[in-house]
Write a protein that holds these residues in place. Structure first.
Motif, PDB file in Angstrom:
ATOM      1  N   GLY A 143      54.562  42.225  31.859  1.00 56.33           N
ATOM      2  CA  GLY A 143      55.600  42.760  32.746  1.00 56.33           C
ATOM      3  C   GLY A 143      55.405  44.511  32.711  1.00 56.33           C
ATOM      4  O   GLY A 143      54.984  44.876  31.774  1.00 56.33           O
TER       5      GLY A 143
ATOM      6  N   SER B 159      52.080  37.815  34.178  1.00 60.99           N
ATOM      7  CA  SER B 159      53.193  38.172  35.294  1.00 60.99           C
ATOM      8  C   SER B 159      52.601  38.990  36.218  1.00 60.99           C
ATOM      9  O   SER B 159      52.869  38.586  37.661  1.00 60.99           O
ATOM     10  CB  SER B 159      54.158  39.096  34.428  1.00 60.99           C
ATOM     11  OG  SER B 159      54.668  38.505  33.267  1.00 60.99           O
TER      12      SER B 159
ATOM     13  N   ALA C 172      53.146  39.639  41.759  1.00 63.66           N
ATOM     14  CA  ALA C 172      53.622  38.501  41.121  1.00 63.66           C
ATOM     15  C   ALA C 172      54.564  37.394  41.995  1.00 63.66           C
ATOM     16  O   ALA C 172      54.585  37.742  43.276  1.00 63.66           O
ATOM     17  CB  ALA C 172      54.555  38.888  40.273  1.00 63.66           C
TER      18      ALA C 172
ATOM     19  N   PRO D 134      57.709  32.683  36.425  1.00 61.45           N
ATOM     20  CA  PRO D 134      57.556  33.872  35.628  1.00 61.45           C
ATOM     21  C   PRO D 134      56.188  34.363  35.128  1.00 61.45           C
ATOM     22  O   PRO D 134      55.681  35.380  34.874  1.00 61.45           O
ATOM     23  CB  PRO D 134      58.187  33.632  34.252  1.00 61.45           C
ATOM     24  CG  PRO D 134      58.054  32.113  34.068  1.00 61.45           C
ATOM     25  CD  PRO D 134      58.311  31.497  35.332  1.00 61.45           C
ATOM     26  N   TYR D 135      55.183  33.447  35.239  1.00 61.42           N
ATOM     27  CA  TYR D 135      53.870  33.677  34.999  1.00 61.42           C
ATOM     28  C   TYR D 135      52.899  32.988  35.877  1.00 61.42           C
ATOM     29  O   TYR D 135      53.091  32.060  36.501  1.00 61.42           O
ATOM     30  CB  TYR D 135      53.412  33.017  33.548  1.00 61.42           C
ATOM     31  CG  TYR D 135      54.186  33.523  32.732  1.00 61.42           C
ATOM     32  CD1 TYR D 135      53.756  34.866  32.191  1.00 61.42           C
ATOM     33  CD2 TYR D 135      55.153  32.672  31.794  1.00 61.42           C
ATOM     34  CE1 TYR D 135      54.643  35.469  31.082  1.00 61.42           C
ATOM     35  CE2 TYR D 135      55.964  33.515  30.810  1.00 61.42           C
ATOM     36  CZ  TYR D 135      55.367  34.454  30.331  1.00 61.42           C
ATOM     37  OH  TYR D 135      56.197  35.154  29.009  1.00 61.42           O
TER      38      TYR D 135
END
Length: 246
Positions: free
Chosen positions: A136, A156, A232, A237-238
């Motif tokens: 992040g 991310s 992203a 989230p990933y």
């Protein structure tokens, strides 16, 4: 010594001016006070002592030697503080300044072949030769930074384009950098969509988010000028694998 002026000689006795306060005898030397008379005329200044030839020569030699010593000291000082022609201070092998000295100033190996970002003619952007991924991002007063992460691990963000700040963008501030037309053209959704590989092609375009990551304040002050277009997904989230490539 031959260049020194000779001592003045006494004029002939017939050329002397009579009637002076100390001219009491015809045979006395000019300007001399007769024996036993130490009286000086009122208001007369004391005669300055004359330099003898040997003393004058010694003074000239000593003064010349002092000038030579001073000149030598100045020359040595200039030599120690002036870099030689073609020399430069070698960059450090680590840190942001060293990154900016790598090929093209991008900080990492880059390519243009098969790179959609290179088609933006006004920007001369490139793509990372190898996938580049991040955790992040952190924004502190416009200075954006991110921790590097192996692309083989869940991450991310991933870089899909990289460029050099235009000459009219002399700041690290993300808002100002992102507003530049050339940078906006590079870090655009069309460029991102054409940069995807593998499973990333299956992610809907509405699920992608883009962020411009200029060099942070420390890197910018050290001379780094490479900015990155990173992306992203909103769906998770990933990113499990590298999503961009050639």
């Amino acid at each position: 010594l031959a260049a020194l002026p000779e001592e003045p000689t006494c004029p002939p006795a017939r050329d002397r001016v009579r009637g002076g306060p100390d001219d009491t005898t015809q045979g006395s030397p000019p300007y001399a006070v007769p024996a036993g008379n130490s009286r000086r005329p009122a208001g007369a200044a004391a005669t300055a002592p004359r330099w003898q030839p040997a003393a004058r020569a010694a003074a000239l030699v000593g003064g010349g030697l002092a000038l030579v010593i001073v000149a030598a000291a100045v020359a040595v000082g200039l030599y120690l503080h002036t870099p030689s022609a073609g020399s430069a201070t070698p960059p450090r092998s680590d840190g942001p300044a060293a990154m900016s000295t790598l090929p093209g100033g991008f900080g990492i190996p880059t390519v243009t072949s098969g790179c959609p970002a290179s088609s933006v003619r006004i920007a001369a952007a490139r793509c990372p030769k190898d996938p580049e991924c991040w955790q992040g991002t952190v924004d502190i007063n416009g200075s954006v930074s991110a921790q590097s992460q192996s692309c083989s691990q869940p991450h991310s963000w991933e870089t899909f384009a990289i460029g050099i700040l235009p000459a009219d963008v002399a700041t690290f501030d993300q808002d100002i950098v992102s507003a530049n037309p050339a940078i906006r053209a590079v870090c655009s959704l069309p460029v991102l969509l054409r940069s995807r590989v593998g499973r990333a092609r299956l992610i809907p375009r509405k699920d992608w988010q883009i962020q411009v990551m200029p060099p942070d304040e420390v890197a910018f002050d050290s001379g780094a000028r490479a900015y990155r277009c990173i992306a992203a997904t909103l769906s998770g989230p990933y990113l499990p694998t590298p999503e961009f490539g050639r």
